[in-house]
Design a protein around this motif. Sequence first.
Motif, PDB file in Angstrom:
ATOM      1  N   ARG A 139       0.834  -1.207   0.000  1.00  0.00           N
ATOM      2  CA  ARG A 139       0.000   0.000   0.000  1.00  0.00           C
ATOM      3  C   ARG A 139       0.863   1.250   0.000  1.00  0.00           C
ATOM      4  NH1 ARG A 139      -5.479  -1.405   1.492  1.00  0.00           N
ATOM      5  NH2 ARG A 139      -5.865   0.815   1.734  1.00  0.00           N
ATOM      6  N   ALA A 166       1.868   6.837  -6.754  1.00  0.00           N
ATOM      7  CA  ALA A 166       0.854   7.831  -7.089  1.00  0.00           C
ATOM      8  C   ALA A 166       1.356   9.245  -6.872  1.00  0.00           C
ATOM      9  CB  ALA A 166      -0.407   7.581  -6.249  1.00  0.00           C
ATOM     10  N   LEU A 167       2.238   9.434  -5.887  1.00  0.00           N
ATOM     11  CA  LEU A 167       2.695  10.775  -5.518  1.00  0.00           C
ATOM     12  C   LEU A 167       3.995  11.171  -6.212  1.00  0.00           C
ATOM     13  CD1 LEU A 167       1.969  10.595  -1.681  1.00  0.00           C
ATOM     14  CD2 LEU A 167       0.727  11.973  -3.357  1.00  0.00           C
ATOM     15  N   LEU A 171       4.504  14.416  -8.030  1.00  0.00           N
ATOM     16  CA  LEU A 171       4.289  15.649  -7.265  1.00  0.00           C
ATOM     17  C   LEU A 171       5.516  16.087  -6.487  1.00  0.00           C
ATOM     18  CD1 LEU A 171       0.723  14.955  -5.835  1.00  0.00           C
ATOM     19  CD2 LEU A 171       1.397  16.074  -7.957  1.00  0.00           C
ATOM     20  N   MET A 226       6.844   9.966   6.023  1.00  0.00           N
ATOM     21  CA  MET A 226       5.519  10.573   6.003  1.00  0.00           C
ATOM     22  C   MET A 226       4.484   9.640   5.360  1.00  0.00           C
ATOM     23  SD  MET A 226       6.208  13.123   7.750  1.00  0.00           S
ATOM     24  CE  MET A 226       4.596  13.891   7.825  1.00  0.00           C
ATOM     25  N   LEU A 243       1.065   8.085   7.064  1.00  0.00           N
ATOM     26  CA  LEU A 243      -0.225   8.162   6.378  1.00  0.00           C
ATOM     27  C   LEU A 243      -0.870   6.783   6.277  1.00  0.00           C
ATOM     28  CD1 LEU A 243      -2.346   9.425   4.311  1.00  0.00           C
ATOM     29  CD2 LEU A 243      -0.639   8.957   2.553  1.00  0.00           C
ATOM     30  N   MET A 249      -4.193   5.331   8.197  1.00  0.00           N
ATOM     31  CA  MET A 249      -5.347   4.918   7.398  1.00  0.00           C
ATOM     32  C   MET A 249      -5.630   3.427   7.606  1.00  0.00           C
ATOM     33  SD  MET A 249      -6.560   7.659   6.198  1.00  0.00           S
ATOM     34  CE  MET A 249      -7.874   6.923   5.217  1.00  0.00           C
ATOM     35  N   GLN A 269      -9.193   1.733   8.441  1.00  0.00           N
ATOM     36  CA  GLN A 269      -9.787   0.633   7.681  1.00  0.00           C
ATOM     37  C   GLN A 269     -10.144  -0.544   8.585  1.00  0.00           C
ATOM     38  OE1 GLN A 269      -6.532   0.316   4.953  1.00  0.00           O
ATOM     39  NE2 GLN A 269      -7.464   1.715   3.468  1.00  0.00           N
ATOM     40  N   LEU A 271     -13.222   0.228  10.511  1.00  0.00           N
ATOM     41  CA  LEU A 271     -14.414   0.123   9.663  1.00  0.00           C
ATOM     42  C   LEU A 271     -14.828  -1.340   9.501  1.00  0.00           C
ATOM     43  CD1 LEU A 271     -13.535   2.775   6.922  1.00  0.00           C
ATOM     44  CD2 LEU A 271     -15.323   2.948   8.662  1.00  0.00           C
ATOM     45  N   ARG A 291      -1.102  21.858  -3.700  1.00  0.00           N
ATOM     46  CA  ARG A 291      -0.261  20.660  -3.632  1.00  0.00           C
ATOM     47  C   ARG A 291      -0.968  19.543  -2.859  1.00  0.00           C
ATOM     48  NH1 ARG A 291       5.219  22.052  -5.061  1.00  0.00           N
ATOM     49  NH2 ARG A 291       5.827  20.037  -4.264  1.00  0.00           N
ATOM     50  N   ARG A 321      -3.546  18.039  -5.134  1.00  0.00           N
ATOM     51  CA  ARG A 321      -2.925  17.102  -6.086  1.00  0.00           C
ATOM     52  C   ARG A 321      -2.678  15.755  -5.414  1.00  0.00           C
ATOM     53  NH1 ARG A 321       1.889  21.259  -7.611  1.00  0.00           N
ATOM     54  NH2 ARG A 321       0.678  22.759  -8.848  1.00  0.00           N
ATOM     55  N   ALA A 322      -2.122  15.812  -4.204  1.00  0.00           N
ATOM     56  CA  ALA A 322      -1.816  14.561  -3.505  1.00  0.00           C
ATOM     57  C   ALA A 322      -3.087  13.770  -3.234  1.00  0.00           C
ATOM     58  CB  ALA A 322      -1.069  14.857  -2.205  1.00  0.00           C
ATOM     59  N   ALA A 336      -4.261  12.124  -6.334  1.00  0.00           N
ATOM     60  CA  ALA A 336      -3.406  10.999  -6.716  1.00  0.00           C
ATOM     61  C   ALA A 336      -3.672   9.773  -5.844  1.00  0.00           C
ATOM     62  CB  ALA A 336      -1.930  11.418  -6.608  1.00  0.00           C
ATOM     63  N   LEU A 337      -4.039  10.003  -4.592  1.00  0.00           N
ATOM     64  CA  LEU A 337      -4.207   8.895  -3.648  1.00  0.00           C
ATOM     65  C   LEU A 337      -5.642   8.383  -3.563  1.00  0.00           C
ATOM     66  CD1 LEU A 337      -2.001  10.271  -0.725  1.00  0.00           C
ATOM     67  CD2 LEU A 337      -1.445   8.334  -2.218  1.00  0.00           C
ATOM     68  N   LEU A 392      -6.603   4.755  -3.796  1.00  0.00           N
ATOM     69  CA  LEU A 392      -5.995   3.837  -2.825  1.00  0.00           C
ATOM     70  C   LEU A 392      -6.767   3.778  -1.511  1.00  0.00           C
ATOM     71  CD1 LEU A 392      -2.225   4.690  -3.324  1.00  0.00           C
ATOM     72  CD2 LEU A 392      -3.632   2.969  -4.468  1.00  0.00           C
ATOM     73  N   TYR A 393      -7.541   4.815  -1.235  1.00  0.00           N
ATOM     74  CA  TYR A 393      -8.260   4.838   0.029  1.00  0.00           C
ATOM     75  C   TYR A 393      -9.749   5.040  -0.242  1.00  0.00           C
ATOM     76  CZ  TYR A 393      -3.562   5.131   1.918  1.00  0.00           C
ATOM     77  OH  TYR A 393      -2.252   4.862   2.226  1.00  0.00           O
ATOM     78  N   GLU A 414     -12.330   4.189   1.221  1.00  0.00           N
ATOM     79  CA  GLU A 414     -13.202   4.493   2.351  1.00  0.00           C
ATOM     80  C   GLU A 414     -13.294   6.007   2.587  1.00  0.00           C
ATOM     81  OE1 GLU A 414     -10.416   2.982   2.402  1.00  0.00           O
ATOM     82  OE2 GLU A 414      -9.051   3.868   3.850  1.00  0.00           O
ATOM     83  N   VAL A 415     -12.440   6.761   1.904  1.00  0.00           N
ATOM     84  CA  VAL A 415     -12.469   8.216   2.037  1.00  0.00           C
ATOM     85  C   VAL A 415     -13.410   8.793   0.973  1.00  0.00           C
ATOM     86  CG1 VAL A 415     -11.080  10.323   1.810  1.00  0.00           C
ATOM     87  CG2 VAL A 415     -10.136   8.318   2.984  1.00  0.00           C
ATOM     88  N   ASN A 416     -14.384   9.573   1.406  1.00  0.00           N
ATOM     89  CA  ASN A 416     -15.280  10.240   0.469  1.00  0.00           C
ATOM     90  C   ASN A 416     -14.501  11.352  -0.233  1.00  0.00           C
ATOM     91  OD1 ASN A 416     -17.095  12.515  -0.301  1.00  0.00           O
ATOM     92  ND2 ASN A 416     -18.693  11.066   0.335  1.00  0.00           N
ATOM     93  N   GLU A 476     -12.224  10.908   6.404  1.00  0.00           N
ATOM     94  CA  GLU A 476     -11.779  12.086   5.666  1.00  0.00           C
ATOM     95  C   GLU A 476     -10.883  12.977   6.527  1.00  0.00           C
ATOM     96  OE1 GLU A 476     -15.088  11.222   5.955  1.00  0.00           O
ATOM     97  OE2 GLU A 476     -15.094  10.164   4.036  1.00  0.00           O
ATOM     98  N   PHE A 507      -7.478  11.389   6.907  1.00  0.00           N
ATOM     99  CA  PHE A 507      -6.790  11.483   5.618  1.00  0.00           C
ATOM    100  C   PHE A 507      -6.238  12.899   5.398  1.00  0.00           C
ATOM    101  CE2 PHE A 507      -7.129  12.054   0.897  1.00  0.00           C
ATOM    102  CZ  PHE A 507      -6.243  11.067   0.503  1.00  0.00           C
ATOM    103  N   MET A 564      -3.272  13.800   7.614  1.00  0.00           N
ATOM    104  CA  MET A 564      -2.026  13.132   7.251  1.00  0.00           C
ATOM    105  C   MET A 564      -1.428  13.725   5.962  1.00  0.00           C
ATOM    106  SD  MET A 564      -1.755  11.372   9.868  1.00  0.00           S
ATOM    107  CE  MET A 564      -0.189  10.559   9.487  1.00  0.00           C
ATOM    108  N   ILE A 565      -2.275  14.084   5.005  1.00  0.00           N
ATOM    109  CA  ILE A 565      -1.779  14.734   3.781  1.00  0.00           C
ATOM    110  C   ILE A 565      -1.170  16.100   4.126  1.00  0.00           C
ATOM    111  CG2 ILE A 565      -2.454  15.675   1.547  1.00  0.00           C
ATOM    112  CD1 ILE A 565      -2.930  12.899   1.312  1.00  0.00           C
ATOM    113  N   LEU A 606       2.255  15.500   5.478  1.00  0.00           N
ATOM    114  CA  LEU A 606       3.153  15.108   4.393  1.00  0.00           C
ATOM    115  C   LEU A 606       3.598  16.311   3.583  1.00  0.00           C
ATOM    116  CD1 LEU A 606       4.299  13.072   2.181  1.00  0.00           C
ATOM    117  CD2 LEU A 606       1.997  13.047   1.240  1.00  0.00           C
TER     118      LEU A 606
END
Lengths: 331, 331, 331, 331, 331, 331
Positions: free
Chosen positions: D180, D187-188, D191, D286, D290, D294, D298, D301, F180, F183-184, F187-188, F191-192, F194-196, F280, F283, F286-287, F290
Amino acid sequence: MPEPVSATVRELKAQSGATGQPFASLLVVRKLATKTASNGNPFLSVDLGDRTGVFSCTVFSDNVAFEALKNAGEGAVVRVEGKIEQYQGRLSPRLAKVAPVTEAELARPGVIDNLVEVSPEDPAGLERELAAFIEGIGHLGLRATVKAALEDLGGAFQTAPAASLMHHAYRHGLLEHTVRMARAAKALAALYPEVNGDLAMAGILLHDSGKALEFEGALAPKRTRRGLLQGHVVLGYQLVRKAGLKAKLDPEHLERLEHVILSHQGQLEWGAAVLAATPEAVFVSMIDNLDARMGMVQRALRQTADGEEFSERLPGLDTQLLTRPPGKPGA
Amino acid sequence: MPEPVSATVRELKAQSGATGQPFASLLVVRKLATKTASNGNPFLSVDLGDRTGVFSCTVFSDNVAFEALKNAGEGAVVRVEGKIEQYQGRLSPRLAKVAPVTEAELARPGVIDNLVEVSPEDPAGLERELAAFIEGIGHLGLRATVKAALEDLGGAFQTAPAASLMHHAYRHGLLEHTVRMARAAKALAALYPEVNGDLAMAGILLHDSGKALEFEGALAPKRTRRGLLQGHVVLGYQLVRKAGLKAKLDPEHLERLEHVILSHQGQLEWGAAVLAATPEAVFVSMIDNLDARMGMVQRALRQTADGEEFSERLPGLDTQLLTRPPGKPGA
Amino acid sequence: MPEPVSATVRELKAQSGATGQPFASLLVVRKLATKTASNGNPFLSVDLGDRTGVFSCTVFSDNVAFEALKNAGEGAVVRVEGKIEQYQGRLSPRLAKVAPVTEAELARPGVIDNLVEVSPEDPAGLERELAAFIEGIGHLGLRATVKAALEDLGGAFQTAPAASLMHHAYRHGLLEHTVRMARAAKALAALYPEVNGDLAMAGILLHDSGKALEFEGALAPKRTRRGLLQGHVVLGYQLVRKAGLKAKLDPEHLERLEHVILSHQGQLEWGAAVLAATPEAVFVSMIDNLDARMGMVQRALRQTADGEEFSERLPGLDTQLLTRPPGKPGA
Amino acid sequence: MPEPVSATVRELKAQSGATGQPFASLLVVRKLATKTASNGNPFLSVDLGDRTGVFSCTVFSDNVAFEALKNAGEGAVVRVEGKIEQYQGRLSPRLAKVAPVTEAELARPGVIDNLVEVSPEDPAGLERELAAFIEGIGHLGLRATVKAALEDLGGAFQTAPAASLMHHAYRHGLLEHTVRMARAAKALAALYPEVNGDLAMAGILLHDSGKALEFEGALAPKRTRRGLLQGHVVLGYQLVRKAGLKAKLDPEHLERLEHVILSHQGQLEWGAAVLAATPEAVFVSMIDNLDARMGMVQRALRQTADGEEFSERLPGLDTQLLTRPPGKPGA
Amino acid sequence: MPEPVSATVRELKAQSGATGQPFASLLVVRKLATKTASNGNPFLSVDLGDRTGVFSCTVFSDNVAFEALKNAGEGAVVRVEGKIEQYQGRLSPRLAKVAPVTEAELARPGVIDNLVEVSPEDPAGLERELAAFIEGIGHLGLRATVKAALEDLGGAFQTAPAASLMHHAYRHGLLEHTVRMARAAKALAALYPEVNGDLAMAGILLHDSGKALEFEGALAPKRTRRGLLQGHVVLGYQLVRKAGLKAKLDPEHLERLEHVILSHQGQLEWGAAVLAATPEAVFVSMIDNLDARMGMVQRALRQTADGEEFSERLPGLDTQLLTRPPGKPGA
Amino acid sequence: MPEPVSATVRELKAQSGATGQPFASLLVVRKLATKTASNGNPFLSVDLGDRTGVFSCTVFSDNVAFEALKNAGEGAVVRVEGKIEQYQGRLSPRLAKVAPVTEAELARPGVIDNLVEVSPEDPAGLERELAAFIEGIGHLGLRATVKAALEDLGGAFQTAPAASLMHHAYRHGLLEHTVRMARAAKALAALYPEVNGDLAMAGILLHDSGKALEFEGALAPKRTRRGLLQGHVVLGYQLVRKAGLKAKLDPEHLERLEHVILSHQGQLEWGAAVLAATPEAVFVSMIDNLDARMGMVQRALRQTADGEEFSERLPGLDTQLLTRPPGKPGA
């Protein structure tokens, strides 16, 4: 050569650029050290200050001020004449004349007040109020103990600062902080009936008494030997214990009074020897917190210039204080 | 009914499943409280233990053990007979008979050792060594002060534990920890010549003396009133001050000795009243750290079963200790 | 123009006011950076110092000292002539001449000692003592491992400081701190029989060996690339691992020796990779604490002027040290 | 006697009150210790569990299950038959029959998944993705190093949990967390162009590789000897170093890759050996934060029952998680 | 079968051993969850309690109490009949009958007081005093704002606890704590003239108003959804902002009042959104501290049994409180 | 007199020694205070700076620059002519002429960029990207809320710095950091699951919006009154709440969006009002971490001189950054 202008340190510093301007000031010798130049001649490194600030300068042995400063010594008050110079990036005047100041001159109203920061309340009034609080203690043994402890300190309790840095850190500050706490305790007494009023009042009056032994030098205070080796909590505890034994206070009240002194700092990392474990000890430590914090607020209100909305960042509050009262124009 | 088996608490607990099995044990009454059931009848809630563990049980007023336990009181040693039950998820035997134990029985070799954890070193030997360390103090005033302080404690110094939880937390633990620190200080004396040997030795012998006043009850120790209101640091300081004055120790040595006591905990948040500010105080607080930590190591080595490679997680070390020595088969 | 006076940095600083006074000093180039003025001309920003202090100054490209300093480079020792100026609020002399210093000159007794702070103990004696401690290790594999590791470091171990800031922070400081810990371990060996003496001694001799790789530049030490990317704990661990494999040390002893290195800092937040989990590792980390703290005491005693009762506030002890021994007049 | 019901531990615990109810379950032997009752007979204290929970019980030597359990040993999977009892306040069944489980049975789909918590993602798919990430590393030396390190671990990397307590703490958890993080890094990548993609990817794939050595026992994981003596950061560093040398990775890339491993825990008190000092090391630490955080989300959940609005309080987040997605009826 | 005895939870727990004894109690359904046994049948896991304690038990679907409990729901008050059992190590009675309790019954004097801990002061009197404090606010906008905010809360303010754990953690506790703080502020007003009395009083009355929204369920309080997602500080801020806008409070006073709410927790880590930066905000946060701490003292005094010298260890004070007043026999 | 050279502050400071050299610079008035000398004449104490640095100087009332500076005021941009002097140890030029700068001049490319540090990315491009992210939000209410909030801020969002000290602390920094993070998040997203995505994107775009209200003064930013009294977290929450109500966002999405704002700081002691309790919110926080950390890395890479291997010690990373990419000569 123009007439020397009488100036405070803050005024002297404001005159950056006015090199050569003569001045005359009343100043405290804050630090004084004799050093030897590489040519073998001695010189003095000296810090001079008043309540508005402090500056450093160097005085060589061929300067007439050399002997006068050496004779005066650290902590003395002197009348200084010289010319403004910024010789080291900061104010560093060339001294021309240094003269001792008589006791009589020092005793004139306002003189000491200009040299060191003092309590904004009248010391004589505070002392009278202190005496009344003592007389208000109903328990004879506790009352006698408070009297014996303060007597033992001579006048040191009345002039000591309450702290070196944070709150009530000025001449008579200990007296002021103590009396203000006593007022608060009296005002709150009816609300907390589980607190024994006499014990709490005696505890408040003596809680910081060790500070009168922790610092010395009214005009240039520094930590004493026993302040460094024992700290004000233990010094106060020992003072109270001695006074209690002298006043023949019964062991139970003495134990509880000692506990108030030992625990008033609130937390071990703030210097408490034990954590507060009686209603009186909890009460005194919380009143101490309240008045110390409010003391920082009051000092910031006094020291912030009129036009400013916020004070400087205050270390004790960790933020800037909004100093303008609500409703005042400009807010 | 089979013969009651003589068993330790650890053994009783290992017999989960053996309900009804009779037993007989020598136990300390660790806690004892009288409560009232909703039918108005009194009952006892009691904790019984030996050095291998503790269990709780309930004794109703119609049980013959009821009066015997009430008469014995907290801290007493009793001979208990009963049957194993696991009635509350944990061991909770039904008591059939409780009898007091005579002083003579208690004095028999090994008896106390089975009831409470004791120092692994011979107490009599430790006491002789303590006496020798005292005699080794060259400075007459310091030597007399140490003697006066220990005398003032009666025998409490010799039997007290060194801590309630972390290190040397057992009978004679204070004596053992003190003597071990004295040995270390003597061994290191030549390496740190800036440390005054007599001051350091006197400081070590008395640094934890307040603990003998902080706890009471040799078999079921709990914090005393003055332990809660003053703490062992101030209790020790006051004990030493009193002894120093009695022994006419000169003020300078007394001040330095008191400073060792006040600062030996190392950090304010660990209970030090001031931070160590003399070579002797720094030295004593570091030796204290060293021996306390090594004491945890030694205790873990003693308590870990032979087959185990690592001890349980030790709170004081925050990890598990590798208990098998290098080179031993199985490592 | 008068003869240039040979002066230390402390002496030069004491002569504030002596503008224009010629001087000549032996100094280390602590920092050296080439910058470009807005007119396009290059100039040097340089820090020069000796063991008594450091000052900054600027040297333009039309100054004859410009090329000499550039050629010397950071870390070099140079003979400097110039005139005292206080041009930037602090000492900022105008340099007239800069000349390199030969190896031979540097090797003369006392020369290096005046340029950087050095261990107060004789380095040659310390080295002999180190060798003896190595020979005293009975376990052949451990002894060979210690030798291999120190050999791998060349002479770096013998001259490195033991810390950048806190304790034994001077030339030969690592050697001194290591030997002192070895002495302490030897003195205490009989008291802690659960500690394997050979393992503890090997662990002590190598515990800080990574520091010889963490810093570089004997006269102006700074953190190396690997010091920043790995830290002294991992550098020491890797050095010891390599040496152990070379010396064919059996895996179990190697694992235990590595563990001593990895855990000697005591707490994770102080840089330990794991917490001490063997008797030897606990022992070494506590001896390290003891000697580091006593090293701060000893340095404060050396550096405090004779007349002073207390040292400056020491960051490592968080207080001022009483530097006058008991019983000395004036105390 | 009714037919034994096949039940999970959670189901068994839900049947409090159903004493005597027969059951049959597939369980892991989590802990197993032989003890001796006071009558001299041996008995087993055993913990049995599956992914839904664990219980303890006691097995005496006259029980036929005694030998079967002893032979199976810690970490084995057994089929257990018995009757429900709540004998110790908690579920404590009486075991009637214990039989070993064959490898073939264990390999059947879903069997292991019921015994231990496993990654919710398909392990085979994760392994293919891991292989693709490795092949995607352009730098030959880094790619070879990653391969060599994983090869050295055998299959341990693929099945190990990522943590003992906090996140991805289940079978294949390390593999899942690693893949993961690799997805996130990919994905990053665009950037953060200052991050060298190959170094970051290699660093991610190996950052926690030491965990495969820190724990052992797929079904009942516990910390290994080297896990306790070195910790996963140093174990991973050493594994990577060995792999890099084997793969002939150039020293500069190896140093930077090692630095990623040594610093990925972020803070010294969380176990980092040094603080991140390259763009790649900061980036990896970092991303680790993250995905770990997460992962806790999960898992909460997955584990919160459908009807619940909030999860239990989660130690890693220090609050309860709102588990119902926005817009869902009931919200 | 004997008559069921009316018993509190504390009394039921004291009867360990009285298995089979019938009882009848008035209890709150603290927690209620429906679960499914492995045989597919539903059962209830339920916590029942009163102000003296709480116990858990299991109710299967063939028990007549099953439907009654399900219908009552969490937070309801029920009359329970059953027999004492210690079935799970702790009290776990077998329920025979569960009946709802009418509003009328609940309203009878003393009934609620036996079910949950309530303020020791008379709620009606506290409400009258609150109203008087509101009327005492001279500034019309501030007075209207306080009224609007409390109105918005309906009666929730009057019954909410002041905290979930630490101080005034009982029914009417918020009202009691608020009124006590108002008394203290009034008593101290003359001593701190720099504090605007109306602002401070409005701030005190509303400082914790968000707590009435943070918790729900008077008899079994738990954190609400918005309590978890916003916290009481932001909930109170938003409530006050809305009320201020409704009451047309001028922006400057509203900003200052909001600041008191946002900062009253004192420290960021205790939940303050910003640090106190007005005299009123500092004053309110210190009064809050004082009364919260004294509230813990008062509760400990109420809850410690008469014969005891010290309370249990109190989490909020981190020590045991000496509960016997000075001079009382036994002290 | 030579032509005045156009110079940056860094260049002026580099010319120590070039006393008397004329110069002309475009500078921001960072601080401006009127003071009174002891002779009663007013003078200005002024800080002037550009993106390369800042210096202080004093301007007396007989200087023609006096009125020009007073009229310009704090935060203005002025053209300054004068001569270099180092009069106070630091650069302190004598000002000869101060002239205001027209809007048109300021708008010329590069001018503002020389006065304050700006985002390295093109602001116009960032704004277009921001608009695209907003349009990408599928949920109409969330999209409208984001638009309404940014509209409410006018252009402040686009120019504000993202922090006063630590990361993206420059003009357009808030815009850059926000884009920025967006963008991240994009991009992510896959992968997650469960995040709206819409909630997370709206949360990111607005998470720091309160910072546009916390600071004022594009060229010389300082904390606003509401910044000090409410903090950016509450300011942003209130802004978002107002925008959500205006955009008629449904209450559930609004509550979740508000929660993202209130919790994004991660820890209470870092200023979060509550801890993140939705997928959310976790998430976004943490972004935020980062990108903030990577922003420090990027700034250090830009600011470290080409020849340097490591940056200065960075407060946010607590170490020095290796700034040379792998494989580059010199590494």
